[in-house]
Design a protein around this motif. Structure first.
Motif: not given
Length: 108
Positions: A25-28, A31-33, A60-66, A68-72
């Motif tokens: 689930g975390r990998q999914r 990958v979505i992020s 900005a979304l492209g810069l912030l998403l990594p 957020i994705a790692v934290v999630i």
């Protein structure tokens, strides 16, 4: 803690998700992020000369998403549910009442 026949009785709703399912689930989610991030960077590149304001938002979304994705993805396992209780209380059996053994004058 309730015991039934020497073993603890758990409710199935109190069971945690399996480790393999949790990792999957975390990998999914990761990958979505990252897919959304890739699409936003592509959109920023395509829209740079067309609509600059939208391109800045996508960038900005492209810069912030990594981040957020790692934290999630590293958020860890879910907590065991607190309600309802994970233990099922064993049913209480009422004690049998002693029969009324009063002697009457007829029985003497």
């Amino acid at each position: 803690m309730s015991k039934h026949g020497g073993t603890e009785v758990f409710r199935i709703t109190g069971a945690r998700q399996g480790l393999a399912d949790d990792v999957r689930g975390r990998q999914r989610r990761y990958v979505i992020s990252m897919t959304v991030r890739t699409l936003s960077v592509i959109a920023a590149t395509v829209l740079w000369n067309v609509e600059r304001h939208v391109a800045f938002v996508a960038l900005a979304l492209g810069l912030l998403l990594p981040y957020i994705a790692v934290v999630i993805a590293n958020a860890g396992r879910e907590r065991a549910p607190s309600l309802p209780s994970t233990f099922v209380p064993s049913p209480e059996r009422p004690a049998l009442e002693a029969p009324n053994l009063k002697k009457t004058s007829d029985q003497s």
